[in-house]
Design an enzyme around this catalytic site. Structure first.
Site, short mmCIF file in Angstrom:
data_model
loop_
_atom_site.label_atom_id
_atom_site.label_comp_id
_atom_site.label_asym_id
_atom_site.label_seq_id
_atom_site.Cartn_x
_atom_site.Cartn_y
_atom_site.Cartn_z
N SER A 58 0.94 -1.10 0.15
CA SER A 58 -0.01 0.04 0.10
C SER A 58 0.71 1.31 0.14
O SER A 58 0.70 2.15 -0.77
CB SER A 58 -0.92 0.16 0.93
OG SER A 58 -0.40 -0.33 2.38
N LYS A 106 6.78 3.68 17.44
CA LYS A 106 5.41 4.18 17.56
C LYS A 106 4.45 2.79 17.47
O LYS A 106 3.36 2.66 17.89
CB LYS A 106 4.98 5.26 16.68
CG LYS A 106 5.01 5.31 15.10
CD LYS A 106 3.67 4.61 14.51
CE LYS A 106 4.08 4.15 13.09
NZ LYS A 106 2.98 3.40 12.53
N VAL A 146 1.82 -6.19 6.40
CA VAL A 146 2.69 -6.12 7.29
C VAL A 146 2.45 -5.13 8.50
O VAL A 146 1.63 -4.31 8.68
CB VAL A 146 4.34 -5.56 6.70
CG1 VAL A 146 4.19 -4.22 6.52
CG2 VAL A 146 5.20 -5.57 7.68
N1 NAI Z 1 0.82 1.48 4.87
C1 NAI Z 1 1.24 2.64 5.34
O1 NAI Z 1 0.30 3.59 5.32
C2 NAI Z 1 2.51 3.14 5.71
C3 NAI Z 1 3.45 2.08 5.79
N2 NAI Z 1 4.89 2.47 6.02
C4 NAI Z 1 5.82 1.38 6.06
O2 NAI Z 1 6.00 1.16 4.98
C5 NAI Z 1 6.58 -0.15 4.87
C6 NAI Z 1 5.56 -1.13 4.03
O3 NAI Z 1 4.63 -1.00 4.28
P1 NAI Z 1 3.27 -1.47 3.65
O4 NAI Z 1 3.09 -0.88 2.15
O5 NAI Z 1 1.99 -0.87 4.23
O6 NAI Z 1 3.25 -3.11 3.65
P2 NAI Z 1 2.26 -3.82 2.81
O7 NAI Z 1 2.19 -5.20 3.44
O8 NAI Z 1 1.12 -3.37 2.21
O9 NAI Z 1 3.05 -4.24 1.47
C7 NAI Z 1 4.48 -4.92 1.65
C8 NAI Z 1 5.05 -4.95 -0.07
O10 NAI Z 1 6.42 -5.53 0.28
C9 NAI Z 1 6.55 -6.48 -0.75
N3 NAI Z 1 7.85 -7.40 -0.37
C10 NAI Z 1 8.05 -7.89 0.84
N4 NAI Z 1 9.17 -8.40 0.83
C11 NAI Z 1 9.68 -8.24 -0.41
C12 NAI Z 1 10.88 -8.53 -0.98
N5 NAI Z 1 11.85 -9.51 -0.40
N6 NAI Z 1 11.02 -8.48 -2.50
C13 NAI Z 1 10.01 -7.49 -3.07
N7 NAI Z 1 9.05 -7.24 -2.35
C14 NAI Z 1 8.76 -7.44 -1.37
C15 NAI Z 1 5.25 -7.20 -0.57
O11 NAI Z 1 5.05 -8.10 -1.55
C16 NAI Z 1 4.15 -6.24 -0.38
O12 NAI Z 1 4.05 -5.90 -1.78
C17 NAI Z 1 6.49 -0.81 6.38
O13 NAI Z 1 7.84 -0.71 6.86
C18 NAI Z 1 5.43 0.29 6.87
O14 NAI Z 1 5.82 0.38 8.40
C19 NAI Z 1 5.13 3.70 6.47
C20 NAI Z 1 4.07 4.79 6.22
C21 NAI Z 1 2.73 4.55 6.03
O1 13P Z 2 3.07 4.16 9.78
C1 13P Z 2 2.30 4.15 9.56
C2 13P Z 2 1.42 5.69 9.56
O2 13P Z 2 2.23 6.61 9.70
C3 13P Z 2 1.26 3.15 9.24
O3 13P Z 2 1.40 2.26 10.36
P1 13P Z 2 0.04 1.63 10.94
O4 13P Z 2 -1.07 1.39 9.69
O5 13P Z 2 0.25 0.53 11.61
O6 13P Z 2 -0.48 2.92 11.52
#
Ligand code: NAI
Ligand code: 13P
Length: 345
Positions: free
Chosen positions: A10, A191, A279
């Site tokens: 996402s 956090k 994740v």
């Molecule tokens: N979703 C959010 O609103 C926010 C997320 N984050 C951070 O961003 C990071 C990613 O989060 P999300 O996008 O939410 O996770 P998610 O679970 O939505 O997506 C993770 C993506 O990474 C890919 N992935 C995992 N291992 C991989 C690998 N070895 N090679 C290639 N692709 C791989 C997965 O296939 C998936 O598409 C996390 O550390 C999260 O804390 C930070 C701010 C906002």
């Molecule tokens: O880091 C994030 C928003 O700043 C996303 O993590 P959470 O979805 O657990 O809130």
């Protein structure tokens, strides 16, 4: 200008779309071929962002080489446990001196290193001063609808932080810079532990008093470990500290809050993680922070109780009772001390 985003979850999808809004041609590196195909053919990524249409200017590939070669900016948006693997595979294909921005909130699970340290180790030395972190209160679902959001970018190099700021900022995404790389990374990682606790607290039926206490005392222990690891205390009063804590503990979008809530309903951790399908960084980060607290000799009572609930089978109600029954203490001592050290140093 050309950019790559590594990770098609996402956050990666939305950051790619933001860059396209800012005039970049963007390639997302997706591990899963069906996700890459869906992005290219239909302009959607339905598993992660059901109703979102990805703007023109964003394409996807399963080739890391194609994604990263010849880019002005590369955003790393994979979970903390995958960063080293992805960076190591990308490194031989890097060309020029791209800005490298990570948006990952966590520590490397085994080494307990910050994500920028992992990138520095895996990428060529001439990119060390091109590495930055993007953090702050920013749920992908809201940035996707271009809802006003404020975030923070940090780097060892002020020039790098300001270049990233210029590339990412627009009328719905306000980007600040902060020189405290360690604090910004630690605030964003820790956090998530408190968000798990907030979900548990809400799920157990406690009220706003309990959540306010958890957030405030959670911030105190985030700052305590952060300072021990070299962060500036003031960073935790900013977007990467209190800002992200507020959003993650109070938003219906929060993955970590939702996981905590499900745990409070008696679900096993493995079932919660399987059901989330996204994740939940706070789980691994609780383990990491618990170990870091021990090695830095820092007290983190909320983290310790969550560790016991997640990994030692402790009943959440007992954890709350034990937190409330701790010995008497003073509220701000260590923070004030940190401030005094900062002013003196
Ligand atoms: N979703 C959010 O609103 C926010 C997320 N984050 C951070 O961003 C990071 C990613 O989060 P999300 O996008 O939410 O996770 P998610 O679970 O939505 O997506 C993770 C993506 O990474 C890919 N992935 C995992 N291992 C991989 C690998 N070895 N090679 C290639 N692709 C791989 C997965 O296939 C998936 O598409 C996390 O550390 C999260 O804390 C930070 C701010 C906002
Ligand atoms: O880091 C994030 C928003 O700043 C996303 O993590 P959470 O979805 O657990 O809130």
């Amino acid at each position: 200008m050309k950019a790559a985003v590594l990770g098609a979850g996402s956050w990666g999808t939305v950051l790619a779309s933001l860059l396209a809004d800012n005039g970049f041609a963007v390639t997302i590196y997706a591990r899963n071929p069906s996700v890459a195909e869906e992005i290219n053919r239909r302009g959607t990524n339905a598993k992660y962002l059901p109703e979102f249409h990805i703007p023109d200017g964003v394409g996807a590939t399963t080739s890391l080489e194609e994604a990263v070669s010849d880019r002005e900016m590369i955003i790393v948006a994979v979970p903390s446990h995958s960063v080293r693997e992805v960076a190591r595979a990308a490194a031989p294909h890097l060309r020029g001196r791209p800005l490298v921005v990570h948006a990952t909130k966590g520590f490397e699970p085994v080494t307990l290193k910050r994500i920028s340290e992992v990138l520095e180790e895996e990428f060529p030395p001439f990119l060390a001063d091109r590495i930055a972190v993007l953090s702050g209160p920013s749920h992908a679902e809201e940035v996707a609808r271009r809802s006003p959001t404020a975030v923070v970018v940090s780097s060892k190099s002020r020039e790098t932080a300001e270049a990233v700021q210029s590339h990412l900022i627009n009328n719905y995404f306000r980007v600040y810079t902060n020189p405290d790389l360690i604090g910004v990374e630690i605030g964003g990682a820790l956090k998530n532990i408190i968000a798990l606790g907030a979900g548990l607290s809400d799920g157990l039926g406690f009220g706003d008093n309990a959540k306010a206490a958890l957030m405030t005392r959670g911030l105190a222990e985030i700052a305590r470990l952060g300072m021990a690891m070299g962060a500036r205390p003031i960073t935790f009063a900013g977007l990467a500290g209190v800002g992200d804590l507020v959003v993650t503990c109070t938003s219906r979008h929060s993955r970590n809050w939702r996981a905590g809530y499900m745990l409070s309903q008696g679900k096993a951790l493995e079932d919660v993680l399987a059901e989330m399908g996204m994740v939940v960084e706070g789980v691994k980060t609780t383990r990491a922070a618990h170990r870091l607290a021990q090695s830095y000799g820092v007290e983190m009572p909320i983290t310790a109780e969550l560790h016991a609930v997640l990994f030692e089978g402790k009943d959440p109600s007992q954890a709350v009772e034990d937190l409330m029954g701790r010995g008497k203490t003073h509220e701000m001592e260590e923070i004030v001390e940190g401030w005094l050290n900062l002013l003196g140093g």
